[in-house]
Design an enzyme around this catalytic site. Structure first.
Site, PDB file in Angstrom:
ATOM      1  CE  LYS A  35      78.156  74.257  52.001  1.00  0.00           C
ATOM      2  NZ  LYS A  35      79.400  75.230  51.938  1.00  0.00           N
ATOM      3  CD  GLU A 170      79.026  77.609  54.715  1.00  0.00           C
ATOM      4  OE1 GLU A 170      78.073  77.723  53.590  1.00  0.00           O
ATOM      5  OE2 GLU A 170      80.019  77.343  54.693  1.00  0.00           O
TER       6      GLU A 170
END
Length: 291
Positions: A35, A170
């Site tokens: 991500k 993340e």
């Protein structure tokens, strides 16, 4: 006479968006990608040239001019590519906080990480399976440029998620391999974010009957939101004792409407919360102490 594949003007397509979940899906029918911490971007090429759109359909081609130049090298008459515009830090990780200044001051440092292909040479690919769309996309993007292919990470979802968090990322996005592309939120794509822990000031508490207790946090004077208190009885009471000694402060600026007990400075907490959010989300208080 049939028009060339790139002759029709292609319209912006509302993005497909992953649902936020607590755990990655199990089984081998999924792919797992990093991500990236950036701006969702749709890259379009047709007879009118190259355009880059934001998540909500604003034309940011002028802001992303180096990426537009790079996109002209892709060998296709027309396409719609989905990706994330990022800038990287010294560790090679995407850095959301540096992205805004990079767009205005050094756009030559931007990357577009491409993860899906919706349209190619006059053909709408949205009904194709994800794994097939990505195979075509990977073949379209040459290695080594500012437009890069988002590689799937090998392994089961739980292992990939653990490694991503250990690496300081993340989180991950898990996608069903046989799914088509449908605009809007979907459980065929699922994002799982990593958690971080950070020290912040406890500036208030909320204790309402029938609701979980919550502490209100600030960082460098900026209100960050609330964190749930999940301590056992003895530690919880120790927190309330410290709160009682500091209660009675006026509401911070802009927070007068919050139904809370406001505290004088000096109580600090360690908070665990989702990484990559502007305010606290899914946050819990892990510890506390007085300065």
């Amino acid at each position: 006479m049939r028009k060339p594949a790139g002759s029709a003007r292609l319209s912006f397509i509302r993005p497909m968006e992953p649902e936020l979940v607590e755990q990655p899906p199990k089984g081998d029918g999924w792919s797992h990608e990093v991500k990236f911490d950036g701006y969702r971007t749709q890259l379009v090429k047709d007879a009118d040239g190259i355009r880059l759109y934001t998540k909500t359909g604003f034309d940011w081609t002028a802001k992303y001019r180096p990426l537009a130049t790079e996109a002209r090298k892709l060998e296709a008459e027309s396409f719609i590519i989905e990706g994330e515009t990022i800038v990287t830090n010294e560790a090679g990780l995407s850095d959301f906080h540096a992205l805004r200044s990079a767009i205005t001051r050094r756009p030559q440092d931007l990357y577009l990480v491409a993860f899906d292909l919706l349209h190619l040479n006059g053909h709408d690919l949205r009904d194709m399976a994800l794994k097939d769309r990505r195979e075509v996309l990977q073949a379209l993007i040459p290695a080594g440029g500012r437009i890069q292919f988002s590689e799937a990470l090998p392994g089961a979802g739980d292992a990939v998620y653990h490694l991503a968090c250990e690496a300081g990322l993340e989180g991950i996005v898990s996608k069903r391999l046989n799914s088509g592309y449908r605009s809007g939120s979907t459980m065929n794509w699922r994002k799982v974010k990593c958690y971080v822990e950070k020290e912040m000031d406890i500036i208030g508490v909320k204790r309402e009957t029938g609701k979980p207790a919550m502490v209100l946090m600030a960082e460098n004077g900026r209100y960050m939101g609330g964190a749930f208190v999940t301590f056992k009885a003895d530690k919880r009471q120790a927190l309330w004792d410290r709160v009682q000694r500091r209660a009675g402060a006026p509401p911070p600026k802009g927070l007068a409407k919050e139904k809370a007990e406001w505290l004088n400075p000096g109580l600090v907490g360690l908070v665990k919360f989702l990484k990559g959010e502007e305010k606290l989300r899914h946050a819990t208080l892990k510890d506390f102490w007085e300065q």
